[in-house]
Design an enzyme around this catalytic site. Sequence first.
Site, PDB file in Angstrom:
ATOM      1  N   GLY A  32      -3.324   6.912  -4.208  1.00 47.88           N
ATOM      2  CA  GLY A  32      -3.148   7.388  -2.842  1.00 47.88           C
ATOM      3  C   GLY A  32      -2.202   6.473  -2.093  1.00 47.88           C
ATOM      4  CD  GLN A  37      -1.059   2.170   1.674  1.00 49.59           C
ATOM      5  OE1 GLN A  37      -1.356   3.335   1.484  1.00 49.59           O
ATOM      6  NE2 GLN A  37      -1.370   1.216   0.817  1.00 49.59           N
ATOM      7  CB  CYS A  77      -5.590  -1.683  -0.924  1.00 52.63           C
ATOM      8  SG  CYS A  77      -4.475  -0.981   0.259  1.00 52.63           S
ATOM      9  CG  LEU A  78      -0.848   0.805  -3.898  1.00 48.47           C
ATOM     10  CD1 LEU A  78       0.121   1.965  -3.810  1.00 48.47           C
ATOM     11  CD2 LEU A  78      -0.864   0.251  -5.306  1.00 48.47           C
ATOM     12  CG  HIS A 119      -8.468   3.304   0.465  1.00 47.12           C
ATOM     13  ND1 HIS A 119      -9.015   2.159  -0.054  1.00 47.12           N
ATOM     14  CD2 HIS A 119      -7.134   3.062   0.584  1.00 47.12           C
ATOM     15  CE1 HIS A 119      -8.048   1.258  -0.238  1.00 47.12           C
ATOM     16  NE2 HIS A 119      -6.907   1.786   0.146  1.00 47.12           N
ATOM     17  CD  GLU A 120      -4.491   5.967   0.570  1.00 46.25           C
ATOM     18  OE1 GLU A 120      -3.699   5.453   1.377  1.00 46.25           O
ATOM     19  OE2 GLU A 120      -4.801   5.414  -0.495  1.00 46.25           O
ATOM     20  CG  HIS A 123      -3.953   2.505   4.533  1.00 45.97           C
ATOM     21  ND1 HIS A 123      -3.692   1.161   4.620  1.00 45.97           N
ATOM     22  CD2 HIS A 123      -4.374   2.708   3.269  1.00 45.97           C
ATOM     23  CE1 HIS A 123      -3.956   0.586   3.456  1.00 45.97           C
ATOM     24  NE2 HIS A 123      -4.377   1.505   2.620  1.00 45.97           N
TER      25      HIS A 123
END
Length: 151
Positions: A32, A37, A77-78, A119-120, A123
Amino acid sequence: KKVATPVVNIDEALRKLVADMAETMYEAPGIGLAATQVDVHKRLVVIDISEEKNQLLVLINPEIDASEGMQIGEEGCLSVPGIYDKVERAEKVKVHYLDLDGERKTLEADGLLAVCIQHELDHLNGKVFVDHLSQMKQVRIKNKLAKQVKK
């Protein structure tokens, strides 16, 4: 941390952004990616939890309408590389969003997809998953990230 603003126009520029985000996500590899991000503060998320990486889900202006249950899973997470920790999430979520044709859709998700959506969306609201962790864990993570930067 910025809170993302709603997408107003679904146009070529947005489609290109979606394609770029999908490519970034697949290369990472991740399941995702939120527009925030990649430093675009719009309410836009791409997700693909399939093994084959061929079921791209594009959520424009997503909102969670309902959630139920509770699950604890390990998340990474990225945005905070190399950090994984257990996070409490709703087990099921119902979310509405616009697709790339501008049509309003509703999705009921559970398991990994539900976690990924939550999660997304964090962000988009200016949160990363470590914000859900205790102060002590956050300090440890900050120290760990600082050490990674020094290397």
